[in-house]
Write an enzyme that holds these catalytic residues in place. Sequence first.
Site, short mmCIF file in Angstrom:
data_model
loop_
_atom_site.label_atom_id
_atom_site.label_comp_id
_atom_site.label_asym_id
_atom_site.label_seq_id
_atom_site.Cartn_x
_atom_site.Cartn_y
_atom_site.Cartn_z
N SER A 12 -5.35 -4.21 2.62
CA SER A 12 -5.19 -4.69 3.43
C SER A 12 -3.92 -4.22 4.22
O SER A 12 -3.67 -4.74 5.85
CB SER A 12 -4.98 -5.52 2.97
OG SER A 12 -3.19 -5.66 2.88
N LYS A 16 3.27 -4.96 2.90
CA LYS A 16 3.22 -6.09 4.26
C LYS A 16 4.25 -6.31 5.81
O LYS A 16 4.94 -6.01 5.33
CB LYS A 16 2.65 -7.95 3.84
CG LYS A 16 1.72 -8.12 3.19
CD LYS A 16 0.04 -8.06 3.40
CE LYS A 16 -1.23 -8.48 2.92
NZ LYS A 16 -0.63 -7.20 1.79
#
Length: 240
Positions: A161, A199
């Site tokens: 991701s 993230k």
Amino acid sequence: MLTRKQHELLLFIHERLKETGIPPSFDEMKEALDLASKSGIHRLITALEERGFIRRLPNRARALEVLRLPDSIAPGLNSGARGFSPSVIEGSLGKTPAPAASKPAASNDDALSGVVSVPVMGRIAAGVPIDAIQHQTHSIAVPPDMLTGGDHYALEVKGDSMIDAGIFDGDTVIIRETQTANPGEIVVALVDQEEATLKRFRRKGASIALEAANPAYETRIFGPDRVKVQGRLVGLMRRY
């Protein structure tokens, strides 16, 4: 390694079986672990089953069998379900900060070559959050100019991701320990004190957004009390 919630659930099931011979219901497990929904219990049971700690017995409702217990909690089976140390990095809300764990000393070879020994603490998800932070597995040698002052640790990346930020599955990221972050920085974020992920940190009003660097993944929005920053990305190492 097991996360804190997996430890708690395993010990709760074990104690209930020992006391009554009957596994607890999903509602009882949800209440004991203070989870918002039974879906979290399903996920924890699946994780314990995959790791070989429990077994679901076929054709029987609520039938669970404890196959083994982690060595770290086996001696204290009579303690409460919350009486052992978690293997994730805990948030600090409402807690007195513990003394920082000592870092492994650099070897003579490290000193001569001008590198710093940094502990590798397990795996971090760059994708859907997984059980991530563990006890130290080994150490790696890191160039000192990659470090920014303060304590550091390393994590092995699992998932894709963050590929648009140049972070790929199998990379090792170097993390500076901190509990704060500026918008736009890539952080280790602990969600609901159970799952960790790598993230980009953003703020959306009073909420916190954990933003992927891959259009295939959606940005996840959480209330500020659900996310704890555990560190900030300062470097990356890759083997070819």
